[in-house]
Motif scaffolding. Structure first.
Motif, PDB file in Angstrom:
ATOM      1  N   SER A  16       1.005  -1.304   0.078  1.00 25.24           N
ATOM      2  CA  SER A  16       0.056  -0.057  -0.132  1.00 25.24           C
ATOM      3  C   SER A  16       1.000   1.284  -0.073  1.00 25.24           C
ATOM      4  O   SER A  16       1.781   1.230   0.729  1.00 25.24           O
ATOM      5  N   TRP A  17       0.743   2.256  -0.839  1.00 27.27           N
ATOM      6  CA  TRP A  17       1.293   3.447  -1.117  1.00 27.27           C
ATOM      7  C   TRP A  17       0.562   4.694  -1.602  1.00 27.27           C
ATOM      8  O   TRP A  17      -0.545   4.227  -2.222  1.00 27.27           O
ATOM      9  N   GLN A  24      -1.530   3.315   4.956  1.00 22.91           N
ATOM     10  CA  GLN A  24      -1.443   2.249   5.809  1.00 22.91           C
ATOM     11  C   GLN A  24      -1.679   1.160   5.316  1.00 22.91           C
ATOM     12  O   GLN A  24      -2.656   0.801   4.307  1.00 22.91           O
ATOM     13  N   GLY A  25      -0.994  -0.075   5.730  1.00 28.03           N
ATOM     14  CA  GLY A  25      -1.586  -1.376   5.537  1.00 28.03           C
ATOM     15  C   GLY A  25      -2.821  -1.789   6.103  1.00 28.03           C
ATOM     16  O   GLY A  25      -4.189  -2.168   5.362  1.00 28.03           O
ATOM     17  N   GLY A  45       3.022   1.377   2.875  1.00 27.50           N
ATOM     18  CA  GLY A  45       3.305   2.828   3.436  1.00 27.50           C
ATOM     19  C   GLY A  45       4.216   3.654   2.470  1.00 27.50           C
ATOM     20  O   GLY A  45       4.483   4.767   2.573  1.00 27.50           O
ATOM     21  N   TRP A  46       5.035   2.690   1.629  1.00 21.78           N
ATOM     22  CA  TRP A  46       6.004   3.526   0.896  1.00 21.78           C
ATOM     23  C   TRP A  46       6.316   2.529  -0.393  1.00 21.78           C
ATOM     24  O   TRP A  46       5.885   1.402  -0.694  1.00 21.78           O
ATOM     25  N   ALA A  53       6.207   8.520  -3.258  1.00 26.12           N
ATOM     26  CA  ALA A  53       5.591   7.503  -2.498  1.00 26.12           C
ATOM     27  C   ALA A  53       6.900   7.116  -1.514  1.00 26.12           C
ATOM     28  O   ALA A  53       6.692   5.935  -1.167  1.00 26.12           O
ATOM     29  N   GLY A  54       7.709   7.707  -1.420  1.00 22.26           N
ATOM     30  CA  GLY A  54       9.063   7.299  -0.575  1.00 22.26           C
ATOM     31  C   GLY A  54       8.394   7.060   1.075  1.00 22.26           C
ATOM     32  O   GLY A  54       7.206   7.493   1.472  1.00 22.26           O
ATOM     33  N   GLN A  55       9.362   6.783   2.171  1.00 22.75           N
ATOM     34  CA  GLN A  55       9.016   6.544   3.482  1.00 22.75           C
ATOM     35  C   GLN A  55       8.440   7.811   4.227  1.00 22.75           C
ATOM     36  O   GLN A  55       9.008   8.967   3.864  1.00 22.75           O
TER      37      GLN A  55
END
Length: 197
Positions: A16-17, A24-25, A45-46, A53-55
């Protein structure tokens, strides 16, 4: 109406991103009695392959907001989250999970930058294996369990967990905190009646 008595069992939740929002998952808010049992949460999340779409420290494999009660998280595999493998702002029982290569393995009750669970959290973090670590972008992390806002008289325990494979050497295996940046400090209670063994 209210959400009650929910079980998630043997699901695979991964990748998921978002490029323009938080991701969130699994996100849980306002639920009474939820069981998350024998699932896989991986790399939520990333996405390093997608620009934007990074951390982020706001994105997790599992995110339980502060208004849940009766949370039970058992025998899951949780891996490669953007930040926390299990963000448990509402506490609960977190038992026998395998957590791999997350910047923070488990956040239990802590609520920096968000609302704290009113009156403190209740639960136990027991028998988990937290293996490996990850940074948050260029910031070194590798924290096992952070604990905050434990309810007076609850007798919460952090016990029989295994921490291994820390390559970051930047954060403690277990951190006790008072969540100085919670958004509702009038309802937070600090650390109370907690056993770590």
């Amino acid at each position: 109406g209210p959400l009650s008595n929910i079980t998630l069992r043997r699901n695979v939740d991964m990748d998921s991103w978002s490029t323009n929002s938080r991701s969130q998952g699994m996100y849980v808010l306002g639920v009474n009695n939820i069981t998350v049992y024998q699932n896989v949460f991986d790399h939520n999340g990333w996405n390093t392959q997608i620009s934007g779409a990074g951390q982020s420290g706001y994105n997790h494999d599992m995110y339980f907001g502060p208004t849940n009660n009766g949370v039970d998280i058992e025998q899951n595999i949780v891996a490669y989250a953007s930040f926390a493998g299990i963000m448990a702002r509402s506490g609960g029982n977190i038992i026998d999970n395998l957590i791999l290569d997350c910047p923070v393995g488990i956040s239990f009750g802590d609520a920096n930058g968000a609302d704290s669970h009113v009156g403190g959290v209740i639960g136990n973090v027991t028998g988990n294996i937290i293996d490996g670590d990850n940074s948050l972008g260029s910031t070194l992390y590798g924290q096992g369990i952070e604990v905050g806002n434990t309810a007076p008289g609850a007798g919460d325990t952090i016990s029989d967990n295994i921490f291994t494979g820390d390559t970051q050497l930047a954060k403690p295996a277990i951190q006790l905190t008072f969540a100085p940046d919670t958004t509702n400090p009038q309802y937070a209670v600090g650390e109370n009646d907690l056993t770590v063994e």
